[in-house]
Design an enzyme around this catalytic site. Sequence first.
Site, PDB file in Angstrom:
ATOM      1  N   ARG A 166      -2.576   5.923   8.851  1.00  0.00           N
ATOM      2  CA  ARG A 166      -3.401   4.894   8.257  1.00  0.00           C
ATOM      3  C   ARG A 166      -4.723   5.022   8.768  1.00  0.00           C
ATOM      4  O   ARG A 166      -5.351   4.105   9.225  1.00  0.00           O
ATOM      5  CB  ARG A 166      -3.051   3.582   8.406  1.00  0.00           C
ATOM      6  CG  ARG A 166      -1.700   3.165   7.741  1.00  0.00           C
ATOM      7  CD  ARG A 166      -1.689   3.257   6.171  1.00  0.00           C
ATOM      8  NE  ARG A 166      -0.568   2.721   5.526  1.00  0.00           N
ATOM      9  CZ  ARG A 166       0.494   3.750   5.255  1.00  0.00           C
ATOM     10  NH1 ARG A 166       0.386   4.865   5.383  1.00  0.00           N
ATOM     11  NH2 ARG A 166       1.473   3.240   4.393  1.00  0.00           N
ATOM     12  N   SER A 239       0.879  -3.478   1.949  1.00  0.00           N
ATOM     13  CA  SER A 239       1.018  -3.979   3.295  1.00  0.00           C
ATOM     14  C   SER A 239      -0.313  -4.492   3.829  1.00  0.00           C
ATOM     15  O   SER A 239      -1.332  -3.868   3.671  1.00  0.00           O
ATOM     16  CB  SER A 239       1.391  -2.700   4.142  1.00  0.00           C
ATOM     17  OG  SER A 239       2.658  -2.214   3.653  1.00  0.00           O
ATOM     18  N   GLU A 335      -4.676  -3.902   7.669  1.00  0.00           N
ATOM     19  CA  GLU A 335      -4.632  -2.609   6.880  1.00  0.00           C
ATOM     20  C   GLU A 335      -5.927  -2.491   6.035  1.00  0.00           C
ATOM     21  O   GLU A 335      -6.591  -1.490   6.321  1.00  0.00           O
ATOM     22  CB  GLU A 335      -3.327  -2.018   6.304  1.00  0.00           C
ATOM     23  CG  GLU A 335      -3.556  -0.695   5.651  1.00  0.00           C
ATOM     24  CD  GLU A 335      -2.330  -0.497   4.536  1.00  0.00           C
ATOM     25  OE1 GLU A 335      -1.270   0.002   5.074  1.00  0.00           O
ATOM     26  OE2 GLU A 335      -2.753  -0.361   3.385  1.00  0.00           O
TER      27      GLU A 335
HETATM   28  P1  FAD Z   1     -10.393   0.306  -2.414  1.00  0.00           P
HETATM   29  O1  FAD Z   1      -9.619  -0.848  -1.969  1.00  0.00           O
HETATM   30  O2  FAD Z   1     -11.164   0.097  -3.346  1.00  0.00           O
HETATM   31  O3  FAD Z   1     -11.161   0.796  -1.017  1.00  0.00           O
HETATM   32  C1  FAD Z   1     -10.415   0.917   0.287  1.00  0.00           C
HETATM   33  C2  FAD Z   1     -11.280   1.541   1.175  1.00  0.00           C
HETATM   34  O4  FAD Z   1     -11.709   2.814   0.894  1.00  0.00           O
HETATM   35  C3  FAD Z   1     -12.510   0.669   1.415  1.00  0.00           C
HETATM   36  O5  FAD Z   1     -13.008   0.985   2.921  1.00  0.00           O
HETATM   37  C4  FAD Z   1     -13.596   1.319   0.460  1.00  0.00           C
HETATM   38  O6  FAD Z   1     -14.965   1.554   0.911  1.00  0.00           O
HETATM   39  C5  FAD Z   1     -13.189   2.944   0.689  1.00  0.00           C
HETATM   40  N1  FAD Z   1     -13.343   3.707  -0.291  1.00  0.00           N
HETATM   41  C6  FAD Z   1     -12.781   3.874  -1.527  1.00  0.00           C
HETATM   42  N2  FAD Z   1     -13.453   4.733  -2.273  1.00  0.00           N
HETATM   43  C7  FAD Z   1     -13.908   5.408  -1.558  1.00  0.00           C
HETATM   44  C8  FAD Z   1     -14.757   7.010  -1.799  1.00  0.00           C
HETATM   45  N3  FAD Z   1     -14.726   7.293  -2.851  1.00  0.00           N
HETATM   46  N4  FAD Z   1     -15.720   7.091  -0.669  1.00  0.00           N
HETATM   47  C9  FAD Z   1     -15.680   6.370   0.321  1.00  0.00           C
HETATM   48  N5  FAD Z   1     -15.147   5.407   0.545  1.00  0.00           N
HETATM   49  C10 FAD Z   1     -14.217   4.988  -0.461  1.00  0.00           C
HETATM   50  N6  FAD Z   1      -1.447   2.261   0.595  1.00  0.00           N
HETATM   51  C11 FAD Z   1      -0.328   3.337   1.245  1.00  0.00           C
HETATM   52  O7  FAD Z   1      -0.938   4.040   1.921  1.00  0.00           O
HETATM   53  N7  FAD Z   1       0.764   3.471   1.218  1.00  0.00           N
HETATM   54  C12 FAD Z   1       1.515   2.761   0.103  1.00  0.00           C
HETATM   55  O8  FAD Z   1       2.488   2.761  -0.162  1.00  0.00           O
HETATM   56  C13 FAD Z   1       0.931   1.535  -0.609  1.00  0.00           C
HETATM   57  N8  FAD Z   1       1.254   0.651  -1.402  1.00  0.00           N
HETATM   58  C14 FAD Z   1       0.535  -0.218  -1.856  1.00  0.00           C
HETATM   59  C15 FAD Z   1       1.051  -1.242  -2.938  1.00  0.00           C
HETATM   60  C16 FAD Z   1       0.387  -2.142  -3.511  1.00  0.00           C
HETATM   61  C17 FAD Z   1       1.027  -2.971  -4.485  1.00  0.00           C
HETATM   62  C18 FAD Z   1      -0.913  -2.082  -3.103  1.00  0.00           C
HETATM   63  C19 FAD Z   1      -1.848  -3.176  -3.971  1.00  0.00           C
HETATM   64  C20 FAD Z   1      -1.849  -1.272  -2.329  1.00  0.00           C
HETATM   65  C21 FAD Z   1      -0.944  -0.406  -1.734  1.00  0.00           C
HETATM   66  N9  FAD Z   1      -1.526   0.383  -0.703  1.00  0.00           N
HETATM   67  C22 FAD Z   1      -0.699   1.447  -0.086  1.00  0.00           C
HETATM   68  C23 FAD Z   1      -2.914   0.493  -0.599  1.00  0.00           C
HETATM   69  C24 FAD Z   1      -3.829   1.171  -1.437  1.00  0.00           C
HETATM   70  O9  FAD Z   1      -3.264   1.564  -2.512  1.00  0.00           O
HETATM   71  C25 FAD Z   1      -4.483   2.404  -0.845  1.00  0.00           C
HETATM   72  O10 FAD Z   1      -5.154   2.234   0.208  1.00  0.00           O
HETATM   73  C26 FAD Z   1      -5.516   3.018  -1.865  1.00  0.00           C
HETATM   74  O11 FAD Z   1      -5.859   4.426  -1.467  1.00  0.00           O
HETATM   75  C27 FAD Z   1      -6.802   2.157  -2.038  1.00  0.00           C
HETATM   76  O12 FAD Z   1      -7.545   2.836  -3.196  1.00  0.00           O
HETATM   77  P2  FAD Z   1      -8.694   1.991  -3.899  1.00  0.00           P
HETATM   78  O13 FAD Z   1      -9.273   2.963  -4.835  1.00  0.00           O
HETATM   79  O14 FAD Z   1      -8.088   0.599  -4.308  1.00  0.00           O
HETATM   80  O15 FAD Z   1      -9.493   1.717  -2.544  1.00  0.00           O
HETATM   81  N1  EPU Z   2      11.832  -5.392   6.742  1.00  0.00           N
HETATM   82  C1  EPU Z   2      11.816  -6.415   7.030  1.00  0.00           C
HETATM   83  N2  EPU Z   2      11.503  -7.722   6.287  1.00  0.00           N
HETATM   84  C2  EPU Z   2      10.808  -7.507   5.124  1.00  0.00           C
HETATM   85  C3  EPU Z   2      10.711  -6.169   4.475  1.00  0.00           C
HETATM   86  C4  EPU Z   2      11.071  -5.073   5.681  1.00  0.00           C
HETATM   87  O1  EPU Z   2      12.643  -6.801   8.328  1.00  0.00           O
HETATM   88  O2  EPU Z   2      10.337  -8.585   4.613  1.00  0.00           O
HETATM   89  C5  EPU Z   2      12.144  -4.042   7.334  1.00  0.00           C
HETATM   90  C6  EPU Z   2      12.986  -3.384   6.553  1.00  0.00           C
HETATM   91  O3  EPU Z   2      14.374  -3.780   7.012  1.00  0.00           O
HETATM   92  C7  EPU Z   2      12.932  -1.885   7.052  1.00  0.00           C
HETATM   93  C8  EPU Z   2      11.541  -1.991   7.762  1.00  0.00           C
HETATM   94  O4  EPU Z   2      11.140  -3.186   7.641  1.00  0.00           O
HETATM   95  O5  EPU Z   2      13.753  -1.773   8.263  1.00  0.00           O
HETATM   96  C9  EPU Z   2      10.767  -0.958   7.071  1.00  0.00           C
HETATM   97  O6  EPU Z   2      10.581  -1.575   5.611  1.00  0.00           O
HETATM   98  P1  EPU Z   2       9.948  -0.650   4.448  1.00  0.00           P
HETATM   99  O7  EPU Z   2      10.647   0.618   4.254  1.00  0.00           O
HETATM  100  O8  EPU Z   2       9.676  -1.433   3.104  1.00  0.00           O
HETATM  101  O9  EPU Z   2       8.496   0.025   4.992  1.00  0.00           O
HETATM  102  P2  EPU Z   2       7.117  -1.009   5.662  1.00  0.00           P
HETATM  103  O10 EPU Z   2       7.128  -0.114   7.146  1.00  0.00           O
HETATM  104  O11 EPU Z   2       7.303  -2.252   5.599  1.00  0.00           O
HETATM  105  C10 EPU Z   2       5.622   1.033   5.068  1.00  0.00           C
HETATM  106  C11 EPU Z   2       4.200   1.169   4.456  1.00  0.00           C
HETATM  107  C12 EPU Z   2       4.109   1.021   2.974  1.00  0.00           C
HETATM  108  C13 EPU Z   2       4.990   2.026   2.470  1.00  0.00           C
HETATM  109  C14 EPU Z   2       6.444   2.049   2.982  1.00  0.00           C
HETATM  110  C15 EPU Z   2       7.296   2.966   2.428  1.00  0.00           C
HETATM  111  C16 EPU Z   2       2.728   0.444   6.263  1.00  0.00           C
HETATM  112  C17 EPU Z   2       1.881  -0.562   6.934  1.00  0.00           C
HETATM  113  N3  EPU Z   2       3.544   0.142   5.181  1.00  0.00           N
HETATM  114  O12 EPU Z   2       6.025  -0.341   4.725  1.00  0.00           O
HETATM  115  O13 EPU Z   2       2.721   1.154   2.510  1.00  0.00           O
HETATM  116  O14 EPU Z   2       4.845   1.880   0.806  1.00  0.00           O
HETATM  117  O15 EPU Z   2       6.556   1.927   4.323  1.00  0.00           O
HETATM  118  O16 EPU Z   2       6.956   4.154   2.898  1.00  0.00           O
HETATM  119  O17 EPU Z   2       2.863   1.534   6.965  1.00  0.00           O
HETATM  120  C18 EPU Z   2       0.883   0.077   2.253  1.00  0.00           C
HETATM  121  O18 EPU Z   2       0.273   0.782   3.254  1.00  0.00           O
HETATM  122  O19 EPU Z   2       0.206  -0.878   1.605  1.00  0.00           O
HETATM  123  C19 EPU Z   2       2.109   0.053   1.871  1.00  0.00           C
HETATM  124  C20 EPU Z   2       2.811  -0.712   1.057  1.00  0.00           C
END
Ligand code: FAD
Ligand code: EPU
Length: 342
Positions: A166, A239, A335
């Site tokens: 991250r 997250s 995050e």
């Molecule tokens: P924004 O939210 O618009 O911007 C995020 C940051 O990037 C800001 O600092 C912005 O200034 C910068 N930025 C954006 N575009 C540019 C650019 N072109 N040049 C320079 N800076 C830029 N993230 C994960 O890593 N793993 C996950 O599994 C994950 N799951 C998600 C699930 C949900 C339901 C949601 C809502 C979010 C999740 N995220 C996850 C977070 C998010 O999707 C990512 O961080 C994604 O890359 C953000 O993209 P965005 O275009 O919305 O960026």
């Molecule tokens: N857990 C709990 N309580 C909950 C949910 C999860 O105790 O309410 C425990 C689960 O039991 C499991 C552990 O937490 O043992 C991990 O859960 P999960 O697999 O859902 O992953 P996470 O660590 O919570 C991370 C990323 C997610 C990504 C998933 C899958 C971060 C901050 N988040 O979540 O990324 O999708 O792993 O790889 O690293 C995001 O960054 O926005 C995001 C959604």
Amino acid sequence: MGGYTLIENASLANRNTLRVDARATLLAEIRDATKLPELLDFPAVRNGRLLVLGEGSNVLFTEDFEGTVLAMATRGVQVESDGDSARIAVAAGERWDDFVRWTLGQGFAGLENLILIPGTVGAAPIQNIGAYGCEVAEFVESVEAWDTRARCVVKLDQATCAFAYRDSLFKREPGRYIITAVRFRLPRSRALRTDYAGIEEQLARMGVDHPAPFHVAEAVVHLRTSKLPDPAVIGNAGSFFKNPIVNAALAAQLKQDHPELPAWPQPDGSVKLSAAWLIETAGFKGVREGDAGISNRHALVLVNHGKASGPQLWALAQRVIVGVHAVFGVQLEPEPLVIGAR
Ligand code: FAD
Ligand code: EPU
């Protein structure tokens, strides 16, 4: 004026997935990256603050943005070479999930575990998006950006991007680089990553013995939709907290007191802990203060039940940080980018 659109005093309510009703002094939506220097040279833009925005899926606005919000709406995918692998250059404004699905359709492997992550391609390198045992860094050959300090186009190779969990160069030098395109290197085939909890079980439920990348993608889609709330239904930014990485001594002590705490040892001896587990165990899963809440489906997800303001959401997030620290002595960090955080 071609290539971009300017709107004064623009609403950002539909441009952030937490659905916070914030405004920007100026919103510049850019469709042609070659027009960036011209746009950045307008006095109103040059002399003020700048925030690059993709889909706003990783941003919390706790106040209006006094300055220019630069919304990336550029499009385009170019396959530069082919064979056993391809180099694919993608414009920053392309949707990440559309791109992942396109690569799978073209028979490329690598991005299957990263399906269904919201946001744009240009934002993917910022926090080095990751899920289900993979991070985008592995596939990024280089990033093309406008360097606002040097005022020129730069090409940053993977090592220069300094990707980590991250984290990247872009998070350490916030605001310096406007990413205009990302160049990926994707193989036609590779060993699949199915070791993250739940994937093997889901493939078995699907009756798949010899998975292809699209099977893994389908399994990940299933797991993600069953765990994470959908921003189209309830405002959230995925997250809200990073999984904390602590030293071995603190991890050992916590594991002794709480053997069930999920913990992942890191190559350097530190240990990544599950923030969701810490938050749930500290009693915050499902809590609600007005319209600000912690999801009852996943404890890492801050949700907007309706009309929560940015400061209300941020106040609840801070309560969680203080509460988890009081119980476990672990400091959580947000995050998303928090605009106006003090
Ligand atoms: P924004 O939210 O618009 O911007 C995020 C940051 O990037 C800001 O600092 C912005 O200034 C910068 N930025 C954006 N575009 C540019 C650019 N072109 N040049 C320079 N800076 C830029 N993230 C994960 O890593 N793993 C996950 O599994 C994950 N799951 C998600 C699930 C949900 C339901 C949601 C809502 C979010 C999740 N995220 C996850 C977070 C998010 O999707 C990512 O961080 C994604 O890359 C953000 O993209 P965005 O275009 O919305 O960026
Ligand atoms: N857990 C709990 N309580 C909950 C949910 C999860 O105790 O309410 C425990 C689960 O039991 C499991 C552990 O937490 O043992 C991990 O859960 P999960 O697999 O859902 O992953 P996470 O660590 O919570 C991370 C990323 C997610 C990504 C998933 C899958 C971060 C901050 N988040 O979540 O990324 O999708 O792993 O790889 O690293 C995001 O960054 O926005 C995001 C959604």
